[in-house]
Design a protein around this motif. Structure first.
Motif, mmCIF file in Angstrom:
data_model
loop_
_atom_site.group_PDB
_atom_site.id
_atom_site.type_symbol
_atom_site.label_atom_id
_atom_site.label_comp_id
_atom_site.label_asym_id
_atom_site.label_seq_id
_atom_site.Cartn_x
_atom_site.Cartn_y
_atom_site.Cartn_z
ATOM 1 N N ILE A 48 54.330 -23.028 -48.424
ATOM 2 C CA ILE A 48 54.579 -22.209 -49.617
ATOM 3 C C ILE A 48 56.048 -21.813 -49.756
ATOM 4 O O ILE A 48 56.618 -21.872 -50.842
ATOM 5 C CB ILE A 48 53.710 -20.928 -49.576
ATOM 6 N N PHE A 49 56.660 -21.406 -48.633
ATOM 7 C CA PHE A 49 58.014 -20.839 -48.673
ATOM 8 C C PHE A 49 59.088 -21.852 -48.290
ATOM 9 O O PHE A 49 58.833 -22.799 -47.557
ATOM 10 C CB PHE A 49 58.080 -19.600 -47.768
ATOM 11 N N ASP A 50 60.318 -21.595 -48.796
ATOM 12 C CA ASP A 50 61.458 -22.492 -48.541
ATOM 13 C C ASP A 50 62.256 -22.089 -47.306
ATOM 14 O O ASP A 50 62.913 -22.922 -46.693
ATOM 15 C CB ASP A 50 62.408 -22.473 -49.747
ATOM 16 N N VAL A 51 62.241 -20.785 -46.984
ATOM 17 C CA VAL A 51 63.036 -20.281 -45.864
ATOM 18 C C VAL A 51 62.310 -19.090 -45.241
ATOM 19 O O VAL A 51 61.604 -18.348 -45.927
ATOM 20 C CB VAL A 51 64.469 -19.884 -46.320
ATOM 21 N N PHE A 52 62.494 -18.937 -43.928
ATOM 22 C CA PHE A 52 61.830 -17.872 -43.182
ATOM 23 C C PHE A 52 62.883 -17.061 -42.433
ATOM 24 O O PHE A 52 63.735 -17.624 -41.749
ATOM 25 C CB PHE A 52 60.823 -18.461 -42.192
ATOM 26 N N LEU A 53 62.815 -15.736 -42.582
ATOM 27 C CA LEU A 53 63.747 -14.846 -41.896
ATOM 28 C C LEU A 53 62.965 -13.914 -40.983
ATOM 29 O O LEU A 53 62.002 -13.274 -41.425
ATOM 30 C CB LEU A 53 64.550 -14.017 -42.904
ATOM 31 N N LEU A 54 63.388 -13.847 -39.724
ATOM 32 C CA LEU A 54 62.735 -12.978 -38.747
ATOM 33 C C LEU A 54 63.424 -11.621 -38.709
ATOM 34 O O LEU A 54 64.652 -11.535 -38.696
ATOM 35 C CB LEU A 54 62.838 -13.583 -37.342
ATOM 36 N N GLY A 55 62.606 -10.563 -38.650
ATOM 37 C CA GLY A 55 63.154 -9.236 -38.399
ATOM 38 C C GLY A 55 63.718 -9.214 -36.992
ATOM 39 O O GLY A 55 63.202 -9.905 -36.108
ATOM 40 N N PRO A 56 64.784 -8.437 -36.773
ATOM 41 C CA PRO A 56 65.421 -8.412 -35.443
ATOM 42 C C PRO A 56 64.461 -8.049 -34.300
ATOM 43 O O PRO A 56 64.644 -8.500 -33.180
ATOM 44 C CB PRO A 56 66.509 -7.346 -35.586
ATOM 45 N N GLN A 57 63.432 -7.269 -34.605
ATOM 46 C CA GLN A 57 62.492 -6.846 -33.560
ATOM 47 C C GLN A 57 61.632 -7.986 -33.028
ATOM 48 O O GLN A 57 61.007 -7.842 -31.991
ATOM 49 C CB GLN A 57 61.627 -5.675 -34.057
ATOM 50 N N VAL A 58 61.601 -9.122 -33.735
ATOM 51 C CA VAL A 58 60.829 -10.277 -33.247
ATOM 52 C C VAL A 58 61.737 -11.482 -32.973
ATOM 53 O O VAL A 58 61.267 -12.611 -32.903
ATOM 54 C CB VAL A 58 59.680 -10.662 -34.220
ATOM 55 N N ARG A 59 63.023 -11.231 -32.782
ATOM 56 C CA ARG A 59 63.981 -12.313 -32.517
ATOM 57 C C ARG A 59 63.608 -13.124 -31.280
ATOM 58 O O ARG A 59 63.945 -14.298 -31.183
ATOM 59 C CB ARG A 59 65.412 -11.802 -32.396
ATOM 60 N N ILE A 79 67.379 -12.159 -39.131
ATOM 61 C CA ILE A 79 68.180 -11.299 -40.015
ATOM 62 C C ILE A 79 69.189 -10.534 -39.160
ATOM 63 O O ILE A 79 68.842 -10.020 -38.096
ATOM 64 C CB ILE A 79 67.273 -10.298 -40.763
ATOM 65 N N ASN A 80 70.411 -10.456 -39.642
ATOM 66 C CA ASN A 80 71.457 -9.691 -38.964
ATOM 67 C C ASN A 80 70.962 -8.257 -38.742
ATOM 68 O O ASN A 80 70.467 -7.611 -39.658
ATOM 69 C CB ASN A 80 72.718 -9.702 -39.839
ATOM 70 N N THR A 81 71.109 -7.771 -37.499
ATOM 71 C CA THR A 81 70.583 -6.463 -37.118
ATOM 72 C C THR A 81 71.163 -5.329 -37.964
ATOM 73 O O THR A 81 70.438 -4.433 -38.393
ATOM 74 C CB THR A 81 70.850 -6.193 -35.619
ATOM 75 N N VAL A 82 72.461 -5.360 -38.226
ATOM 76 C CA VAL A 82 73.101 -4.306 -39.026
ATOM 77 C C VAL A 82 72.599 -4.361 -40.465
ATOM 78 O O VAL A 82 72.249 -3.330 -41.053
ATOM 79 C CB VAL A 82 74.639 -4.418 -38.967
ATOM 80 N N ASP A 83 72.535 -5.569 -41.040
ATOM 81 C CA ASP A 83 72.054 -5.710 -42.416
ATOM 82 C C ASP A 83 70.607 -5.242 -42.532
ATOM 83 O O ASP A 83 70.223 -4.598 -43.511
ATOM 84 C CB ASP A 83 72.154 -7.163 -42.888
ATOM 85 N N TYR A 84 69.809 -5.535 -41.513
ATOM 86 C CA TYR A 84 68.411 -5.114 -41.496
ATOM 87 C C TYR A 84 68.316 -3.594 -41.387
ATOM 88 O O TYR A 84 67.623 -2.946 -42.161
ATOM 89 C CB TYR A 84 67.686 -5.786 -40.330
ATOM 90 N N GLY A 85 69.025 -3.046 -40.429
ATOM 91 C CA GLY A 85 68.978 -1.603 -40.184
ATOM 92 C C GLY A 85 69.459 -0.778 -41.365
ATOM 93 O O GLY A 85 68.941 0.302 -41.641
ATOM 94 N N MET A 86 70.460 -1.306 -42.068
ATOM 95 C CA MET A 86 71.013 -0.589 -43.220
ATOM 96 C C MET A 86 70.346 -1.019 -44.533
ATOM 97 O O MET A 86 70.763 -0.590 -45.604
ATOM 98 C CB MET A 86 72.520 -0.786 -43.269
ATOM 99 N N MET A 87 69.325 -1.894 -44.417
ATOM 100 C CA MET A 87 68.569 -2.361 -45.586
ATOM 101 C C MET A 87 69.491 -2.937 -46.663
ATOM 102 O O MET A 87 69.395 -2.594 -47.840
ATOM 103 C CB MET A 87 67.707 -1.234 -46.165
ATOM 104 N N LYS A 88 70.390 -3.817 -46.241
ATOM 105 C CA LYS A 88 71.338 -4.442 -47.171
ATOM 106 C C LYS A 88 70.666 -5.628 -47.866
ATOM 107 O O LYS A 88 70.854 -6.785 -47.488
ATOM 108 C CB LYS A 88 72.601 -4.879 -46.440
ATOM 109 N N GLY A 89 69.885 -5.322 -48.885
ATOM 110 C CA GLY A 89 69.123 -6.334 -49.599
ATOM 111 C C GLY A 89 69.969 -7.459 -50.152
ATOM 112 O O GLY A 89 69.586 -8.626 -50.093
#
Length: 101
Positions: A48-59, A79-89
């Motif tokens: 279904i999807f074209d790309v998959f991004l993992l949350g840092p907690q499951v790296r 996903i970059n830990t800082v971008d994830y933590g700061m919710m940089k959509g």
């Protein structure tokens, strides 16, 4: 339409980031489907999807899941830990789109 799936332990913590990404996509008129699910749901969503991004907690699952995604010819990254933590959509959306061939 590009399709992006964020994966985390239960699909919950990434849902806030998904909403931020959707808001950016809407504002920039980018036609994209973005969802969040548990890492256990990768297999049934490969087609279904074209790309998959993992949350840092499951790296720690990246190597195992990358092999599955690679067999389907799909990119999978953390996903970059800082971008994830700061919710940089915006940054996460741009990163995801850059991975799609």
């Amino acid at each position: 339409m590009k399709k992006i799936l964020l994966l985390c332990a239960a699909g919950m913590s990434t849902s806030m980031l998904v909403n931020k990404m959707k808001n950016v996509a809407t504002a920039k008129n980018i036609n994209v489907l973005i969802e969040a699910k548990s890492v256990e749901e990768l297999q049934e969503n490969l087609h279904i999807f074209d790309v998959f991004l993992l949350g840092p907690q499951v790296r720690f699952k990246k190597n195992q899941l990358s092999e599955i995604a690679a067999e389907a010819g799909k990119p999978l990254e953390v996903i970059n830990t800082v971008d994830y933590g700061m919710m940089k959509g915006e940054k996460v959306l741009e990163y995801a789109l850059s991975l799609i061939k």
